[in-house]
Write a protein that holds these residues in place. Structure first.
Motif, short mmCIF file in Angstrom:
data_model
loop_
_atom_site.label_atom_id
_atom_site.label_comp_id
_atom_site.label_asym_id
_atom_site.label_seq_id
_atom_site.Cartn_x
_atom_site.Cartn_y
_atom_site.Cartn_z
N GLU A 262 -103.00 25.34 -59.82
CA GLU A 262 -102.82 25.66 -61.23
C GLU A 262 -104.05 26.40 -61.74
N ARG A 263 -103.83 27.47 -62.50
CA ARG A 263 -104.95 28.24 -63.03
C ARG A 263 -105.50 27.54 -64.25
N LEU A 264 -106.74 27.11 -64.14
CA LEU A 264 -107.42 26.41 -65.23
C LEU A 264 -108.67 27.16 -65.62
N SER A 265 -109.05 27.08 -66.87
CA SER A 265 -110.34 27.59 -67.30
C SER A 265 -111.41 26.63 -66.78
N PRO A 266 -112.67 27.06 -66.72
CA PRO A 266 -113.71 26.14 -66.27
C PRO A 266 -113.79 24.86 -67.09
N SER A 267 -113.63 24.97 -68.40
CA SER A 267 -113.70 23.75 -69.23
C SER A 267 -112.51 22.84 -68.96
N ALA A 268 -111.32 23.40 -68.75
CA ALA A 268 -110.15 22.58 -68.41
C ALA A 268 -110.29 21.99 -67.01
N TRP A 269 -110.87 22.76 -66.08
CA TRP A 269 -111.12 22.24 -64.73
C TRP A 269 -112.03 21.01 -64.80
N ALA A 270 -113.07 21.10 -65.62
CA ALA A 270 -114.02 19.99 -65.73
C ALA A 270 -113.33 18.72 -66.23
N VAL A 271 -112.46 18.86 -67.22
CA VAL A 271 -111.75 17.71 -67.76
C VAL A 271 -110.85 17.09 -66.69
N ARG A 272 -110.19 17.94 -65.92
CA ARG A 272 -109.24 17.44 -64.94
C ARG A 272 -109.90 16.87 -63.68
N HIS A 273 -111.03 17.49 -63.23
CA HIS A 273 -111.57 17.16 -61.90
C HIS A 273 -112.97 16.54 -61.89
N ARG A 274 -113.77 16.75 -62.90
CA ARG A 274 -115.17 16.33 -62.85
C ARG A 274 -115.32 14.86 -63.22
N VAL A 275 -116.00 14.12 -62.36
CA VAL A 275 -116.27 12.71 -62.61
C VAL A 275 -117.77 12.50 -62.57
N LEU A 276 -118.31 11.93 -63.63
CA LEU A 276 -119.73 11.61 -63.74
C LEU A 276 -119.94 10.13 -63.44
N PRO A 277 -121.16 9.70 -63.20
CA PRO A 277 -121.39 8.26 -63.00
C PRO A 277 -120.91 7.41 -64.17
N SER A 278 -120.94 7.98 -65.37
CA SER A 278 -120.51 7.24 -66.56
C SER A 278 -119.02 7.36 -66.84
N GLY A 279 -118.29 8.13 -66.04
CA GLY A 279 -116.85 8.31 -66.25
C GLY A 279 -116.45 9.76 -66.13
N ARG A 280 -115.25 10.07 -66.56
CA ARG A 280 -114.73 11.44 -66.46
C ARG A 280 -115.41 12.35 -67.48
N TRP A 281 -115.47 13.64 -67.14
CA TRP A 281 -116.02 14.64 -68.05
C TRP A 281 -115.11 14.76 -69.26
N ARG A 282 -115.71 14.84 -70.44
CA ARG A 282 -114.95 15.02 -71.67
C ARG A 282 -115.58 16.15 -72.47
N ASN A 283 -114.79 17.18 -72.76
CA ASN A 283 -115.30 18.30 -73.55
C ASN A 283 -115.60 17.91 -74.99
N ASP A 284 -114.96 16.87 -75.50
CA ASP A 284 -115.24 16.47 -76.87
C ASP A 284 -116.62 15.84 -77.02
N VAL A 285 -117.22 15.40 -75.93
CA VAL A 285 -118.59 14.87 -75.98
C VAL A 285 -119.59 16.02 -76.01
N PHE A 286 -119.25 17.11 -75.33
CA PHE A 286 -120.11 18.29 -75.25
C PHE A 286 -119.35 19.53 -75.73
N PRO A 287 -118.93 19.59 -76.97
CA PRO A 287 -118.06 20.70 -77.41
C PRO A 287 -118.75 22.07 -77.34
N TYR A 288 -120.06 22.11 -77.46
CA TYR A 288 -120.77 23.38 -77.43
C TYR A 288 -120.84 23.96 -76.02
N LEU A 289 -120.54 23.18 -75.00
CA LEU A 289 -120.56 23.69 -73.62
C LEU A 289 -119.24 24.35 -73.22
#
Length: 91
Positions: free
Chosen positions: A22-49
């Motif tokens: 599926e074609r995702l933007s980098p920000s959408a890819w991060a939400v779907r696939h990126r996992v941090l030690p504190s949990g999944r990536w959330r763009n609403d925590v870092f909206p400026y990124l």
């Protein structure tokens, strides 16, 4: 009702496996696939990124070689770049 043959099931699984990702933007890819030690990536925590990450996609689509990121210290830039790298790897 018709029975599904083993060869038909095998073909169906192969088609799913070979389907383009599926074609995702980098920000959408991060939400779907990126996992941090504190949990999944959330763009609403870092909206400026979000705009920074998506600028990389625009640069690639436009044939650019890179994106310049000017930011403050501890502003999340490294995490944005890691998200972009993960997105680029899966393209």
């Amino acid at each position: 009702m018709t029975a599904t043959l083993p060869s038909q099931r095998l073909l169906a699984r192969a088609l799913v496996a070979w389907a383009p990702p599926e074609r995702l933007s980098p920000s959408a890819w991060a939400v779907r696939h990126r996992v941090l030690p504190s949990g999944r990536w959330r763009n609403d925590v870092f909206p400026y990124l979000t705009a920074i990450m998506d600028a990389a996609e625009e640069a690639v689509a436009g044939g650019k070689v890179g994106v310049v990121l000017i930011k403050s210290a501890q502003g999340g830039g490294t995490e944005a770049v890691l998200n972009i790298a993960g997105w680029a790897k899966e393209r």
